[in-house]
Design a protein around this motif. Structure first.
Motif, short mmCIF file in Angstrom:
data_model
loop_
_atom_site.label_atom_id
_atom_site.label_comp_id
_atom_site.label_asym_id
_atom_site.label_seq_id
_atom_site.Cartn_x
_atom_site.Cartn_y
_atom_site.Cartn_z
N SER A 16 -37.55 -3.17 6.52
CA SER A 16 -37.32 -1.59 5.98
C SER A 16 -36.19 -1.10 6.06
O SER A 16 -35.83 0.15 5.45
CB SER A 16 -38.23 -0.78 7.01
OG SER A 16 -37.87 -0.76 8.27
N PHE A 18 -34.68 -0.43 8.99
CA PHE A 18 -34.53 0.32 10.42
C PHE A 18 -34.11 -0.61 11.36
O PHE A 18 -34.37 -1.91 11.52
CB PHE A 18 -36.02 0.55 10.81
CG PHE A 18 -36.16 1.14 12.07
CD1 PHE A 18 -35.68 2.66 12.12
CD2 PHE A 18 -36.48 0.81 13.36
CE1 PHE A 18 -36.01 3.58 13.35
CE2 PHE A 18 -36.36 1.16 14.54
CZ PHE A 18 -36.05 2.62 14.43
N ALA A 20 -33.85 -1.57 14.78
CA ALA A 20 -34.73 -1.51 15.97
C ALA A 20 -33.83 -1.83 17.42
O ALA A 20 -34.28 -1.45 18.21
CB ALA A 20 -35.79 -2.34 15.90
N ASN A 40 -41.74 4.93 24.01
CA ASN A 40 -42.43 4.45 22.68
C ASN A 40 -41.35 4.19 21.69
O ASN A 40 -40.59 5.17 21.49
CB ASN A 40 -43.48 5.30 22.08
CG ASN A 40 -44.81 5.50 22.77
OD1 ASN A 40 -45.45 6.59 23.40
ND2 ASN A 40 -45.40 4.22 23.30
N ALA A 42 -38.77 2.19 21.49
CA ALA A 42 -37.44 2.11 21.99
C ALA A 42 -36.92 0.74 21.76
O ALA A 42 -35.80 0.44 21.48
CB ALA A 42 -37.29 2.12 23.67
N GLY A 43 -38.05 -0.31 21.31
CA GLY A 43 -37.30 -1.46 20.83
C GLY A 43 -37.80 -2.64 22.24
O GLY A 43 -37.61 -3.78 21.91
N LYS A 44 -38.77 -2.35 22.87
CA LYS A 44 -39.09 -3.42 23.86
C LYS A 44 -39.94 -4.36 23.60
O LYS A 44 -39.53 -5.64 23.53
CB LYS A 44 -39.98 -2.49 24.93
CG LYS A 44 -39.38 -1.66 25.66
CD LYS A 44 -40.30 -0.67 26.63
CE LYS A 44 -41.57 -0.18 26.44
NZ LYS A 44 -41.31 0.80 25.32
N THR A 46 -39.93 -5.40 20.33
CA THR A 46 -39.16 -6.22 19.37
C THR A 46 -38.29 -7.20 20.31
O THR A 46 -38.24 -8.52 20.09
CB THR A 46 -38.28 -5.30 18.65
OG1 THR A 46 -38.89 -4.12 17.86
CG2 THR A 46 -37.21 -5.96 17.50
N GLU A 160 -46.49 -4.12 28.55
CA GLU A 160 -47.60 -3.11 28.93
C GLU A 160 -48.59 -3.76 29.45
O GLU A 160 -49.77 -3.56 29.00
CB GLU A 160 -47.88 -2.24 27.60
CG GLU A 160 -46.24 -1.50 26.95
CD GLU A 160 -45.97 -0.20 27.66
OE1 GLU A 160 -46.66 0.03 28.56
OE2 GLU A 160 -45.00 -0.10 27.21
N HIS A 192 -43.96 1.91 30.39
CA HIS A 192 -43.21 2.94 30.35
C HIS A 192 -44.01 3.87 31.58
O HIS A 192 -43.88 5.04 31.82
CB HIS A 192 -43.56 3.89 29.04
CG HIS A 192 -44.61 3.73 28.10
ND1 HIS A 192 -44.75 3.21 26.98
CD2 HIS A 192 -45.91 4.34 28.57
CE1 HIS A 192 -45.90 3.09 26.60
NE2 HIS A 192 -46.62 3.84 27.55
N1 LIG Z 1 -42.17 -4.65 11.59
C1 LIG Z 1 -41.64 -3.81 11.57
N2 LIG Z 1 -41.06 -2.98 10.48
C2 LIG Z 1 -40.15 -1.86 10.64
N3 LIG Z 1 -39.95 -1.27 11.69
C3 LIG Z 1 -40.78 -1.94 12.74
C4 LIG Z 1 -41.43 -3.09 12.65
N4 LIG Z 1 -41.82 -3.31 14.09
C5 LIG Z 1 -41.46 -2.28 14.64
N5 LIG Z 1 -40.75 -1.46 14.08
C6 LIG Z 1 -39.96 -0.19 14.66
O1 LIG Z 1 -39.15 -0.51 15.72
C7 LIG Z 1 -38.92 0.29 16.74
C8 LIG Z 1 -39.14 -0.42 17.87
O2 LIG Z 1 -40.59 -0.66 18.05
P1 LIG Z 1 -41.12 -1.66 19.43
O3 LIG Z 1 -42.30 -1.99 18.99
O4 LIG Z 1 -40.00 -2.75 19.71
O5 LIG Z 1 -40.78 -0.50 20.69
P2 LIG Z 1 -41.55 -0.58 21.87
O6 LIG Z 1 -40.38 -0.01 22.92
O7 LIG Z 1 -42.12 -1.68 22.18
O8 LIG Z 1 -42.52 0.85 21.87
P3 LIG Z 1 -44.21 0.94 22.35
O9 LIG Z 1 -43.66 1.34 23.73
O10 LIG Z 1 -44.46 1.99 21.46
O11 LIG Z 1 -44.59 -0.50 22.18
C9 LIG Z 1 -40.05 1.38 16.35
O12 LIG Z 1 -39.46 2.42 15.85
C10 LIG Z 1 -40.79 0.69 15.38
O13 LIG Z 1 -41.59 1.48 14.59
#
Ligand SMILES: Nc1ncnc2c1ncn2[C@@H]1O[C@H](COP(=O)(O)OP(=O)(O)OP(=O)(O)O)[C@@H](O)[C@H]1O
Length: 311
Positions: A16, A18, A20, A40, A42-44, A46, A160, A192
């Motif tokens: 997309s 984005f 991350a 939420n 943050a990228g964890k 990913t 989590e 978190h």
């Molecule tokens: N497949 C994808 N395509 C586009 N954006 C994505 C995709 N997967 C995750 N994101 C975006 O990347 C960012 C990080 O997401 P991620 O799931 O790594 O966060 P997180 O820290 O694990 O959050 P949470 O605590 O909500 O699980 C978010 O803004 C999410 O919307």
């Protein structure tokens, strides 16, 4: 000693567009419990998904015990157990089959004694013949952990782990994680819940908007933050701090209506009893009092809401 995981310049831009993860550098030490803390999005997940080979990094590389997770995928992946956020099991399979099958996926020979040990550790032994659909949410989560441990990984990721679980299961999980560390397993958990990081972790990394903004020993963080404040609301406002209270770390606030006493939360004696005695001797009456611990939560909040970013 070589770190068990080396994350070097890892970035991720999703299709997309984005971004991350920006450019993450991080080393995980052998045998530690590392908490990755962040709000939420943050990228964890990913980052964990990249390390576990579920998501491809756009930049950088990751080594698990010296092996590149892309080039030496199978070997590197066999070292890793992952407990994902979502429960993914076959509803009609039994607990025993689910966990045994996971072991097989990693090419490990069957080892019923080991599976039994894992199930017992996770209080799942009595449920071994139950079908997944018949288990409570908490039990299902335990099965996810058993699955992740089924191939005897030396690194365990928990994404989590205690989101939405009850207090008892949370305690059990913490207990289990400590047990794993005693057996030499490196544990990386995302959360978190600050309380969880405070309770469990040897080191804490704070991630926000795809950037690792802090990595620190928990003890160090707690020491830096180990201040406590006692707020004393006064019956009658004071014009100034009485000189005889000079020995206490006090400040007078809110137009003389409130005294703030700051003390070291780790010190054996807080000095509160003496302070209250001194106030009483001076005829200073209190309306109310309240204490507040400066915690990991505060540093976390102040880190992830840096003023320049909220603009
Ligand atoms: N497949 C994808 N395509 C586009 N954006 C994505 C995709 N997967 C995750 N994101 C975006 O990347 C960012 C990080 O997401 P991620 O799931 O790594 O966060 P997180 O820290 O694990 O959050 P949470 O605590 O909500 O699980 C978010 O803004 C999410 O919307």
């Amino acid at each position: 000693m070589q770190p068990i995981i080396q994350i070097q310049g890892v970035g991720k831009t999703y299709d997309s567009g984005f971004s991350a993860l920006k450019s993450i550098d991080l080393e995980i030490r052998r045998g530690e419990i590392f908490a990755l803390l962040g709000p939420n999005g943050a990228g964890k997940t990913t980052l964990i998904s990249i390390i576990c080979g579920i998501v491809n990094a756009s930049a950088g590389r990751v080594l698990a015990d010296g092996m590149d997770i892309v080039q030496d995928y199978r070997q590197a992946r066999s070292l890793i157990g992952l407990v994902p956020q979502e429960l993914t099991t076959d509803a009609f399979e039994t607990v025993w089959d689910t966990v045994s099958f996971s072991r097989g996926l990693f090419g490990k020979p069957a080892d019923p004694a080991y599976i039994e040990k894992v199930l017992r550790q996770l209080s799942l032994w009595d449920k071994r013949n139950a079908k997944m659909l018949a288990l409570s949410g908490g039990m299902k989560r335990r099965v996810m952990i058993a699955k992740a441990l089924s191939h005897e990984p030396s690194i365990l990721f928990l994404d989590e782990p205690t989101a939405g679980v009850d207090v008892e299961l949370r305690r059990d999980m913490w207990e289990m994680v400590r047990g794993l560390r005693e057996n030499g397993v490196t544990v990386i958990l995302t959360t978190h819940y600050i309380e969880e990081a405070e309770e469990m972790a040897d080191r804490i990394g704070v991630i926000n908007r795809g950037e690792l903004i802090l990595v620190e020993e928990k003890e160090m963080l707690m020491q830096q933050l180990g201040q406590k404040q006692l707020y004393l609301m006064l019956q009658t406002p004071l014009d100034a701090l009485p000189a005889s209270l000079g020995q206490y770390n006090l400040s007078l606030n809110d137009e003389g209506t409130q005294l703030t006493y700051t003390f070291d939360a780790h010190h054996e004696t807080s000095g509160i009893a003496e302070l209250l005695r001194s106030l009483s001797e001076l005829g200073i009456d209190l309306k109310d009092l309240q204490s507040k611990q400066s915690s990991l939560e505060e540093i976390f909040v102040s880190l992830v809401h840096r003023p320049e970013e909220s603009a």
